[in-house]
Design an enzyme around this catalytic site. Structure first.
Site, PDB file in Angstrom:
ATOM      1  CG  ASP A  96      -0.188   5.136   4.662  1.00 14.49           C
ATOM      2  OD1 ASP A  96      -0.960   4.186   4.396  1.00 14.49           O
ATOM      3  OD2 ASP A  96       1.028   4.981   4.844  1.00 14.49           O
ATOM      4  CD  GLU A  97      -0.870   2.515   8.575  1.00 19.20           C
ATOM      5  OE1 GLU A  97      -1.881   1.804   8.766  1.00 19.20           O
ATOM      6  OE2 GLU A  97       0.279   2.054   8.502  1.00 19.20           O
ATOM      7  NE  ARG A 131       3.212  -5.647  10.718  1.00 22.97           N
ATOM      8  CZ  ARG A 131       2.675  -5.030   9.689  1.00 22.97           C
ATOM      9  NH1 ARG A 131       3.296  -4.035   9.111  1.00 22.97           N
ATOM     10  NH2 ARG A 131       1.499  -5.401   9.211  1.00 22.97           N
ATOM     11  CE  LYS A 143      -0.953  -0.149   4.955  1.00 24.71           C
ATOM     12  NZ  LYS A 143      -0.076   0.900   5.482  1.00 24.71           N
ATOM     13  CB  THR A 144       4.000   2.180   1.668  1.00 27.39           C
ATOM     14  OG1 THR A 144       3.469   1.679   2.894  1.00 27.39           O
ATOM     15  CG2 THR A 144       4.701   3.484   1.930  1.00 27.39           C
ATOM     16  CD  GLN A 198      -2.102  -3.999   8.707  1.00 30.27           C
ATOM     17  OE1 GLN A 198      -1.070  -3.559   9.177  1.00 30.27           O
ATOM     18  NE2 GLN A 198      -2.257  -4.219   7.412  1.00 30.27           N
TER      19      GLN A 198
END
Length: 677
Positions: A220-221, A597, A34-35, A251
């Site tokens: 983002d997020e 992660r 996504k980044t 998340q």
DNA sequence: AATGCAGCCATTTTT
DNA sequence: TGGCTGCATT
């Protein structure tokens, strides 16, 4: 050039990038890039002349993420001179707005940003001023309620509804507190967002300037935004609704900080013609790791639901290790690192993720003992250390005279023979005369209100402060601090102290001076001090990483250890007590974040007994342990017990067979291991 | 006013 | 366990 841009993306990612106009929601699973999508989109907008770099507003969750994105975009355009100026966290971008338009809100542009510590101190003062019982109304509790209100966008006059008796008092305190920080020309974290919103709501001309300027907004997020942040965004979206939000409902781990997943789930209701993209290909983790995480999270009822596909091979099984004690766990982890991992990975690739920061201590001790390098991200942060706060306090008063909180600290260190009673006199005087502390002191000196000894000490301080303010116009801020350390008597004070900690203190001060070189001027340095996040600290050298699962959001590592999977610790009892099933699902999402992660190897573990509050406490495996998929897991509990002759396993089970402590995970765990039928 | 000691309490996560 | 508050001493 365009090929270059998009050739690294899969079809779904590409679609999400080139859909530039109108509202877009990108539902992006863990490790789905996504980044990369967001960064490419940013570059794509610039490349295609859809907008200039300064016409894009891009909000990230941490400064580190912002910096990385900045770097990546600059890499797309080698030699470009324009950086993306409106790229940062909600807080840092808000500061930028507010410095420009402070007067519109009745502030001065050089306002100071208060940290939690300052907030608590101020609230404590208010409580004392109102003659309330500081035990019943702890600053901590009051701050939590005030923060809650601020997260909902409510200043004292906006708070309404039925108050319970406590809220009534808190409301009163809130009013006074809010007035006080305004008088001091300070803002707390919540204010940064709240006042930005107010700025745009009350001044439509200012709002329009920005609204027009921001051709595109990228977030983002998004799943972790709260009410007021969402409002902040909505006020800035232009009439074309060019806003693109990226997030993952699985998340969402910050509801305790006011984050509302609702923002994410109802985005398409707010923006009717919204396009939704799903990124479901995971490029990060092996199949075993990803399956483990996916099965675990599937126990959550409230989720959009998506299936993540791994692009990698099966990889190693996820290891599940059972240890007898917390110490054994730390030993076991370090053994695995030394014996198996160090050959294949550098220490930097290895990370230990814990639920609560204090859990790092056990590992710290172990690593110190055997001489393995480690770094702790978060915890006692650099800028929270006493010596750093002391020196920063000096800088704060120099930068802004009205910062009473900083001046109070300055008066205290090094000791100047001025104690509580004198301080109270000064406060009383400053309240009466409506002056800031420093001006009050100056006036009291002139009027001869101090005893000779105290007068001399304070006079010296005031003169020094004025001198340093003059200095600050002539010399660099990183030289100014050296002058201050010298002339304030701080260095002398350190020389006189002879404990073991002293070397550390000197090291920290050196690091402070070094860090100041990274900032243009005093104000931007001070801003960094208050807005730096825990993961913004130095990542230099080859060391094992220790941090909380919260802090690990957005990061990835080759190897991840997840210790302490015990009922009460993870899921954490406090969270369950507060919010029950809702909290349980958030804890599970946290587990999901933790596992995902890992790129290559994951080690989950729990201990049977652990030192807590100084004495031994029996522990049960987390219910999450029972939710792990058998086929992706390798269990290593048995040999631990075989080796140990002192340990009577059956007896222990009997002790722990209290209904109160029974967890579903434990039941299943025992069944699988044929401990019960 | 500053220091030292005893007893208390707590540990969720952070911009 | 250890950090912090409050009280007593210098």
């Amino acid at each position: 050039m365009e090929e270059n841009f998009l050739s690294n993306l899969n079809e779904d990612q590409k679609k999400a990038v080139i859909s530039t106009d109108g509202p877009n929601l990108i539902v992006a699973g863990a490790g789905s890039g996504k980044t990369r999508v967001l960064t490419t989109k940013l570059a794509y907008l610039i490349k295609n002349k859809k907008a200039w770099p300064n016409q894009i507003l891009c909000v990230t969750f941490t400064n580190k993420a912002a910096r990385e994105m900045q770097n990546r975009v600059m890499n797309f355009f080698k030699g470009a001179k324009n950086s993306v100026s409106w790229l940062g966290t909600f807080h840092s971008i808000s500061v930028k707005f507010l410095r420009r338009h402070a007067e519109a809100l009745g502030f001065k542009s050089n306002f100071t940003i208060l940290d939690t510590d300052d907030q608590k101190k101020l609230i404590k003062k208010v409580i004392e001023g109102e003659n309330l019982d500081a035990k019943k109304y702890s600053p901590q509790l009051i701050l939590a309620i005030i923060d809650k209100w601020k997260n909902k966008g409510q200043l004292p006059n906006d708070v309404k509804g039925k108050f319970d008796p406590i809220e009534k008092i808190v409301h009163k305190i809130y009013k006074i507190y809010q007035q006080k920080i305004k008088d001091l020309n300070c803002m707390d974290f919540g204010d940064l967002i709240l006042y930005s919103v107010q700025l745009f709501e009350k001044n439509s001309d200012i709002r329009q300037i920005y609204q027009k300027n921001f051709k595109y907004i990228l977030v983002d997020e998004f799943q972790d935004t709260n009410f007021i942040q969402n409002k902040w965004l909505n006020l800035l979206v232009n009439e074309k609704n060019n806003i693109c939000c990226v997030g993952d409902d699985d998340q969402s781990i910050y509801s305790w900080r006011g984050a509302e997943i609702k923002n994410f789930l109802t985005f398409d209701k707010l923006y009717k013609d919204c396009k939704i993209f799903k990124l479901q290909q995971n490029y990060r983790s092996t199949k075993n790791i990803l399956d483990t995480a996916s099965i675990l999270i599937s126990n959550n009822k409230s989720r959009i639901g998506k299936k993540l596909l791994s692009k990698k091979n099966d990889g190693e099984l996820v290891k599940l290790n059972c240890y007898q004690t917390g110490r054994d766990e730390a030993e076991g982890v370090s053994d695995i690192i030394e014996n198996n991992l160090q050959k294949k990975f550098s220490l930097n690739d290895i990370t230990i993720l814990v639920r609560a920061i204090y859990q790092t201590r056990e590992f710290e001790e172990r690593f110190l003992k055997i001489g393995l390098g480690y770094r702790i991200i978060g915890g006692m942060r650099f800028y929270e250390r006493a010596e750093i706060k002391d020196l920063v306090a000096y800088l704060r008063v120099i930068s802004q005279k009205t910062d009473d909180l900083a001046l109070e600290r300055v008066i205290g260190v090094p000791k100047k023979g001025i104690g509580e009673s004198t301080l109270n006199q000064i406060y009383t005087f400053s309240n009466k005369e409506k002056l800031c502390l420093e001006d009050a002191i100056a006036k009291m000196i002139r009027e001869g209100l101090f005893k000779p000894k105290i007068k001399i000490a304070l006079e010296k301080l005031i003169n020094s402060l004025n001198k340093w303010r003059e200095d600050s116009k002539k010399i660099k801020h990183y030289d100014l601090i050296k002058t201050i350390i010298d002339e304030s008597g701080y260095s002398q004070m350190l020389k006189n102290k002879k404990d073991i900690e002293n070397e550390n203190r000197l090291e920290n001060i050196k690091e402070l001076i070094r860090a100041m070189h990274d900032y243009e001027n005093l104000q931007s340095f001070l801003e960094h001090v208050s807005l730096a996040t825990s993961i913004d600290q130095n990542w230099e050298g080859d060391k094992i990483n220790l941090m909380t699962m919260h802090a690990a959001k957005g990061l990835e590592f080759e190897v991840v250890f997840l210790p302490g999977w015990e009922e009460g610790l993870f899921p954490h009892q406090k969270s369950l007590e507060e919010k029950g099933d809702f909290a349980l699902e958030e804890e599970r999402r946290l587990a999901y974040v933790g596992i995902t992660r890992a790129k290559q190897e994951a080690f989950i573990s729990f201990a049977m007994r652990r030192v807590y509050h100084g004495d031994w406490v029996d522990a049960l495996p987390s219910r999450f342990v029972g939710e792990l998929p058998e086929k992706n897991i390798e269990k290593n509990e048995s040999q631990n017990f075989k080796d140990d002759t002192d340990f009577d396993f059956n007896q222990d089970i009997q002790i722990e067979f209290d209904d109160e402590y029974r967890s579903p995970g434990w039941e299943r765990f025992k069944r699988k291991n044929k401990l019960i039928k």
